[in-house]
Design a protein around this motif. Structure first.
Motif, PDB file in Angstrom:
ATOM      1  N   VAL A 182       2.874  -5.686   5.873  1.00  0.00           N
ATOM      2  CA  VAL A 182       3.544  -5.802   4.510  1.00  0.00           C
ATOM      3  C   VAL A 182       2.808  -5.202   3.357  1.00  0.00           C
ATOM      4  CG1 VAL A 182       4.631  -7.444   2.767  1.00  0.00           C
ATOM      5  CG2 VAL A 182       4.719  -7.783   5.070  1.00  0.00           C
ATOM      6  N   VAL A 183       1.492  -5.441   3.397  1.00  0.00           N
ATOM      7  CA  VAL A 183       0.551  -4.768   2.374  1.00  0.00           C
ATOM      8  C   VAL A 183       0.443  -3.386   2.317  1.00  0.00           C
ATOM      9  CG1 VAL A 183      -1.830  -4.748   1.631  1.00  0.00           C
ATOM     10  CG2 VAL A 183      -1.011  -7.035   2.311  1.00  0.00           C
ATOM     11  N   CYS A 184       0.318  -2.602   3.772  1.00  0.00           N
ATOM     12  CA  CYS A 184       0.364  -1.314   3.855  1.00  0.00           C
ATOM     13  C   CYS A 184       1.762  -0.610   3.115  1.00  0.00           C
ATOM     14  CB  CYS A 184       0.335  -1.112   5.315  1.00  0.00           C
ATOM     15  SG  CYS A 184      -1.182  -1.271   6.091  1.00  0.00           S
ATOM     16  N   ALA A 185       2.897  -1.438   3.421  1.00  0.00           N
ATOM     17  CA  ALA A 185       4.153  -1.114   3.214  1.00  0.00           C
ATOM     18  C   ALA A 185       4.465  -0.980   1.494  1.00  0.00           C
ATOM     19  CB  ALA A 185       5.292  -1.653   3.674  1.00  0.00           C
ATOM     20  N   MET A 186       3.590  -1.706   0.864  1.00  0.00           N
ATOM     21  CA  MET A 186       3.893  -2.115  -0.753  1.00  0.00           C
ATOM     22  C   MET A 186       3.616  -0.870  -1.642  1.00  0.00           C
ATOM     23  SD  MET A 186       4.900  -5.384  -1.133  1.00  0.00           S
ATOM     24  CE  MET A 186       4.302  -5.835  -2.773  1.00  0.00           C
ATOM     25  N   PHE A 187       2.556  -0.117  -1.093  1.00  0.00           N
ATOM     26  CA  PHE A 187       2.151   0.989  -1.965  1.00  0.00           C
ATOM     27  C   PHE A 187       2.097   2.190  -1.278  1.00  0.00           C
ATOM     28  CE2 PHE A 187       0.234  -2.881  -3.644  1.00  0.00           C
ATOM     29  CZ  PHE A 187       1.002  -2.903  -4.872  1.00  0.00           C
TER      30      PHE A 187
END
Length: 467
Positions: A182-187
């Motif tokens: 999820v973190v990788c997908a955020m930015f």
């Protein structure tokens, strides 16, 4: 015969087999031969008889020697702005590790909210999220900064691998790993493969996605997933300890050891905030995301937060430059030579009985669970992303919906297995979670993520007017 030699021979065999297969109708020999060599490079990325950068360098050399592409065409990918965005982000990330600002941020968050195992889980994940815009390596971020903190907290709470693993440590490590995708997908700059997908999407569909557009599109599904996953994990994989007030004390002690905020940390923090502001307002300030990243790195060099020696020693940046530049260039040439349009037409014809929504949904599911066969998000992207986008768009799927749905799927599949992302071996190797449990949790949260990112996400992108 060693495994590396067998893998090398397999790569050569595949390249020759495709090369000498009769050229399909509608394609030029040049396009077919380029496809053969690019497949060999991608298989090389997966099997890794040599490091990924070496495979890319050799592949480019062979393409030039066989006159499949000219020297200029073969090296064109290295001028891509997406490549230099990631190089600059790697250098930015080095500043967080070198100055200790990354650890300080994590301990500050932990000190603020970490009085229960659930809140500690959120604190670790939030720290990861804060660092994400300027840290394109999940290994450096989740592995190099967050893991030592999570592991140290587990030990301090009497939770070690074995009988006491479920006391707290297993939950801490899983909550970071299950939220990492999820973190990788955020930015756009949170994972090295994200700018590659933006570049590939532009080559295949012609649409342009800015840093701000990516962040806006990811915001609602990302924050929804970020809020739900630690809580759901707390329900399906509960820690034995519920209240851990000593976690705040540990954070306070560590912050005391670190002392006052240094000038270098302060300079880095200000630079980071300014870069985020400029990225988010690119439609107004007209600055490309790569330009902003290069400005930030230049400021850190001038302020001596980074030295030139730091720059040349950042191996991840230069390794990524080599392999990613080769892929961007080859993907562009595949499209120019007619292979991508030909493949999209052929595949969409085979799926012509399906409405575009069913076609896109099927491609998303295939993309997600084919990651069981990959040990790298970037290798998976290299192998499948452009082709899947082309097929979905050719079937009638809206371009923005297709590009975003597959791009976010390419990130959230990270947590499927203990080897499917760079931090996986680090977290699994700690010994807190048994392999069957790891895979079971990975599958459960893959379904949760698909519902959130494709379900909630599609509605949000509709509200934004992207499809």
């Amino acid at each position: 015969m060693s495994k590396k030699i067998r893998n090398s021979l397999l790569i050569i065999f595949v390249a020759l087999a495709i090369w000498f297969t009769p050229v399909p109708e509608g394609l030029s020999p040049q396009a077919w031969h380029l496809f053969a060599l690019m497949v060999a490079v991608i298989i090389g990325f997966i099997l890794q008889p040599l490091p990924v950068g070496a495979v890319a360098f050799i592949g480019i050399t062979v393409i030039i020697l066989t006159n499949t592409l000219t020297l200029a065409e073969s090296l064109a990918g290295y001028s891509s702005s997406a490549i230099w965005l990631i190089v600059s982000a790697f250098l930015f990330a080095r500043g967080f590790i070198k100055t200790g600002l990354g650890r300080r941020i994590a301990y500050l968050v932990l000190r603020s909210i970490g009085n229960s195992t659930l809140k500690v889980g959120y604190a670790l994940a939030i720290s990861d999220l804060i660092l994400a815009p300027a840290t394109p390596s999940s290994a450096a971020r989740a592995g190099g900064i967050i893991f030592p903190i999570a592991r140290g907290l587990a030990s301090a709470l009497g939770s070690e691998p074995g009988p006491t693993s479920r006391r707290a440590g297993a939950y801490f490590l899983q909550v970071v790993y299950q939220t990492e995708g999820v973190v990788c997908a955020m930015f756009m700059t949170a994972m090295a493969g994200n700018p590659l997908m933006v570049e590939l999407a532009a080559k295949v569909t012609g649409i342009q996605i800015s840093w701000g557009m990516w962040a806006l599109a990811a915001s609602v599904p990302g924050l929804t997933a970020f809020i739900l996953i630690p809580w759901l994990l707390y329900l399906v994989y509960p820690p034995e300890l519920k209240h851990v007030p000593q976690a705040k004390e540990i954070a306070k002690e560590e912050l005391l050891k670190m002392g006052r905020l240094t000038l270098q940390e302060g300079t880095l923090a200000v630079t980071f905030v300014v870069a985020l502001f400029l990225w988010c307002t690119s439609s107004w300030n007209q600055l490309n995301a790569t330009t902003v990243a290069m400005m930030a790195v230049s400021a850190l060099l001038i302020a001596k937060v980074l030295t030139w020696n730091d720059v040349i020693q950042e191996k991840g940046a230069w390794d990524t430059l080599i392999w990613m530049g080769s892929l961007v260039g080859l993907a562009a040439e595949l499209s120019k030579k007619g292979f991508i349009p030909w493949f999209a037409d052929a595949a969409s014809s085979a799926m012509s009985h399906l409405p575009w929504a069913a076609c896109l949904g099927l491609l998303i599911v295939i993309y997600m669970y084919s990651h069981y066969g990959f040990a790298s998000l970037t290798a998976h992207i290299s192998a499948m992303y452009a082709a899947f986008v082309a097929v979905a768009v050719a079937s009638g799927a809206p371009p923005y919906l297709t590009v975003l749905a597959l791009a976010f799927t390419a990130n959230i599949c990270l947590a499927l297995t203990h080897y499917s992302g760079a931090p996986g071996p680090i977290y699994y190797g700690a010994g807190y979670v048994e392999l069957p449990t790891w895979w079971r949790l990975g599958f459960i949260f893959s379904l949760v993520n698909l519902v959130i990112w494709i379900g909630v996400g599609a509605v949000w992108w509709k509200v934004l007017g992207l499809w």
